[in-house]
Enzyme design. Structure first.
Site, PDB file in Angstrom:
ATOM      1  N   ASN A 210      58.533  44.547 -16.884  1.00  0.00           N
ATOM      2  CA  ASN A 210      58.207  45.423 -15.755  1.00  0.00           C
ATOM      3  C   ASN A 210      58.930  46.764 -15.927  1.00  0.00           C
ATOM      4  OD1 ASN A 210      60.889  45.286 -14.398  1.00  0.00           O
ATOM      5  ND2 ASN A 210      60.360  43.111 -14.287  1.00  0.00           N
ATOM      6  N   ASP A 279      58.800  37.057 -12.876  1.00  0.00           N
ATOM      7  CA  ASP A 279      58.574  35.811 -12.139  1.00  0.00           C
ATOM      8  C   ASP A 279      58.093  34.685 -13.057  1.00  0.00           C
ATOM      9  OD1 ASP A 279      59.351  36.824  -9.705  1.00  0.00           O
ATOM     10  OD2 ASP A 279      57.367  37.641  -9.262  1.00  0.00           O
ATOM     11  N   LYS A 337      63.696  36.090   2.933  1.00  0.00           N
ATOM     12  CA  LYS A 337      64.131  35.874   1.542  1.00  0.00           C
ATOM     13  C   LYS A 337      65.611  35.504   1.487  1.00  0.00           C
ATOM     14  CE  LYS A 337      61.836  38.184  -1.438  1.00  0.00           C
ATOM     15  NZ  LYS A 337      61.248  39.267  -2.218  1.00  0.00           N
TER      16      LYS A 337
HETATM   17  O1  C5P Z   1      61.861  36.737  -5.106  1.00  0.00           O
HETATM   18  P1  C5P Z   1      62.136  38.162  -5.414  1.00  0.00           P
HETATM   19  O2  C5P Z   1      61.942  38.512  -6.866  1.00  0.00           O
HETATM   20  O3  C5P Z   1      61.466  39.140  -4.520  1.00  0.00           O
HETATM   21  O4  C5P Z   1      63.707  38.304  -5.081  1.00  0.00           O
HETATM   22  C1  C5P Z   1      64.450  39.418  -5.408  1.00  0.00           C
HETATM   23  C2  C5P Z   1      65.905  39.048  -5.557  1.00  0.00           C
HETATM   24  O5  C5P Z   1      66.057  37.838  -6.273  1.00  0.00           O
HETATM   25  C3  C5P Z   1      66.633  40.062  -6.377  1.00  0.00           C
HETATM   26  O6  C5P Z   1      67.985  40.070  -5.951  1.00  0.00           O
HETATM   27  C4  C5P Z   1      66.493  39.531  -7.786  1.00  0.00           C
HETATM   28  O7  C5P Z   1      67.498  40.018  -8.658  1.00  0.00           O
HETATM   29  C5  C5P Z   1      66.622  38.037  -7.556  1.00  0.00           C
HETATM   30  N1  C5P Z   1      65.863  37.218  -8.511  1.00  0.00           N
HETATM   31  C6  C5P Z   1      66.519  36.412  -9.413  1.00  0.00           C
HETATM   32  N2  C5P Z   1      65.819  35.600 -10.265  1.00  0.00           N
HETATM   33  C7  C5P Z   1      64.475  35.580 -10.238  1.00  0.00           C
HETATM   34  C8  C5P Z   1      63.782  36.386  -9.330  1.00  0.00           C
HETATM   35  C9  C5P Z   1      64.513  37.198  -8.498  1.00  0.00           C
HETATM   36  O8  C5P Z   1      67.760  36.449  -9.453  1.00  0.00           O
HETATM   37  N3  C5P Z   1      63.821  34.800 -11.071  1.00  0.00           N
END
Ligand code: C5P
Length: 400
Positions: A210, A279, A337
């Protein structure tokens, strides 16, 4: 003394017999984890050699203004900006007089004029010189300018006199310097910060990733160091230099980032997840470059581990902070979240707004905790990082 860890101390040594104690002072600073650079005046060099100070500080000693060789290394203005604190020990009557007059006729006075760092002066001279009205007036002028005057002590003097004028002992001076950083909230804490994107390999030459620049995470690392923390930065591939005084672990994939994070947990006090972790990753990574044989191709993806959730749910969990980039119902979604991931605090930003967030230099966020919300309006990421670190430090202190 712990407060001196990672601090940059510029030690100015002027002419006086007490200069021999500055060798011990340099050693004390180094033992406390500070970086030390010594500026030695010509009179100071009559009492102690640059070689001694170079060996003890681990850095070349700065002696002359506009010395082409020294300027090519670290110029005098750069040195003035480098310092977190300037201590002049011993400070002679002559140096004090020149400072009081605002002169910049040698390297040390020029540095003092050019620096914003706190300036501490440890006078050392014969008792009659110290008592002289002109010296007292000069000392008064320096105090009025906000400089701290440390000592002098009273007692036997090298010249045979007894009275005020002895330089304070190195241990006392080092403690005064440490005290200057007392309000810096993360001293002695270990912060682990994830930053940047991750790359999920498809084959040996291709990946899914990304546009995260890593700027926010790197700015947070820098701000955390400034406030006294030991910082480990676990970063995906970015085009930014590592901030000074940060331990950098470079990783590619989410799994590598997870492992690097878990490896730090034993000593981690605060974990900040600023990385934009992919993701999903391809379920299989081809051994060889995939050939362009078909009109269509499918790549099956599998969910990546959630790093911050894993950290927040580990035994002996650190204070855990996450980010939430949202496009609508920002606060509501971020709060959700925070609860889902088990975080102590979440930093929400509205990525639907132009000019902030992902890949830009500015950001505006809302800091959400269980019982509070605090909005920080648009500002540079480095400025924002300082405010965030200060809020995180307060929240951490309240919880512990
Ligand atoms: O679920 P989302 O990606 O929106 O969440 C964002 C937060 O979760 C950020 O702090 C990101 O660094 C962390 N994150 C993580 N591992 C992942 C996905 C997100 O630590 N696989």
């Amino acid at each position: 003394m712990q407060r001196l860890a990672n601090k940059r101390i510029l030690l100015g040594i002027t002419g006086g017999i007490a200069a021999y104690k500055s060798a011990e002072l340099t050693r004390l600073f180094k033992t406390a984890g500070a970086e030390v650079r010594v500026v030695l005046t010509p009179a100071g060099a009559e009492f102690i050699t640059p070689l001694t100070l170079q060996a003890l500080s681990g850095n070349p000693v700065h002696q002359h203004i506009l010395d082409p060789e020294a300027e090519a290394g670290m110029g005098h203005i750069e040195l003035a900006k480098w310092a977190d604190l300037i201590l002049i020990a011993p400070a002679s009557a002559d140096f004090i007089a020149r400072m009081a007059a605002g002169m910049g006729n040698d390297l040390l006075t020029t540095l003092c004029l050019a620096s914003d760092a706190p300036l501490l002066i440890a006078p050392a001279m014969n008792q009659a010189m110290w008592r002289d009205q002109r010296t007292q007036d000069n000392i008064g002028a320096l105090k009025d300018l906000g400089m701290a005057i440390l000592g002098p002590g009273i007692g036997d003097q090298a010249c045979g006199d007894t009275g005020p004028g002895r330089m304070l002992e190195p241990q006392e001076l080092a403690e005064f310097c440490a005290e200057q950083f007392a309000n810096e909230s993360l001293t002695g804490r270990h912060l682990v910060i994830t930053a940047g994107p991750t790359r999920e390999a498809i084959d040996p030459v291709r990946y899914i990733s990304n546009h995260s620049s890593g700027k926010m995470g790197y700015a947070l690392a820098e701000a955390a160091v400034e406030s006294g923390a030991r910082v480990t930065l676990i970063s995906g591939p970015v085009n930014i230099d590592s901030p000074a005084r940060v331990t950098l672990h470079s990783v590619n994939s989410a799994e590598e980032m997870l492992n690097a994070s878990l490896n730090q947990l034993e000593s981690c006090d605060i974990f900040i997840a600023a990385a934009a972790v992919a993701d999903y990753r391809p379920i299989e990574v081809a051994d060889q470059k995939i050939k362009k044989k078909t009109d269509q191709m499918q790549i099956t993806l599998v969910k990546n581990p959630d790093i911050v959730t894993t950290v927040a749910n580990s035994n002996n969990r650190p204070f855990t902070v996450g980010f939430a980039a949202e496009t609508e119902h920002v606060i509501e979604h971020a709060r959700d979240k925070m609860n889902r991931k088990g975080l102590d605090l979440i930093i929400a930003n509205d990525v639907s707004q132009p000019g902030i967030g992902f890949n830009s230099d500015d950001n505006a966020v809302t800091v959400i905790q269980k019982d509070s919300e605090q909005r920080i309006p648009q500002t540079s990421k480095s400025q924002l990082a300082r405010q965030l670190i200060s809020l995180v430090a307060k929240a951490y202190e309240t919880k512990n």
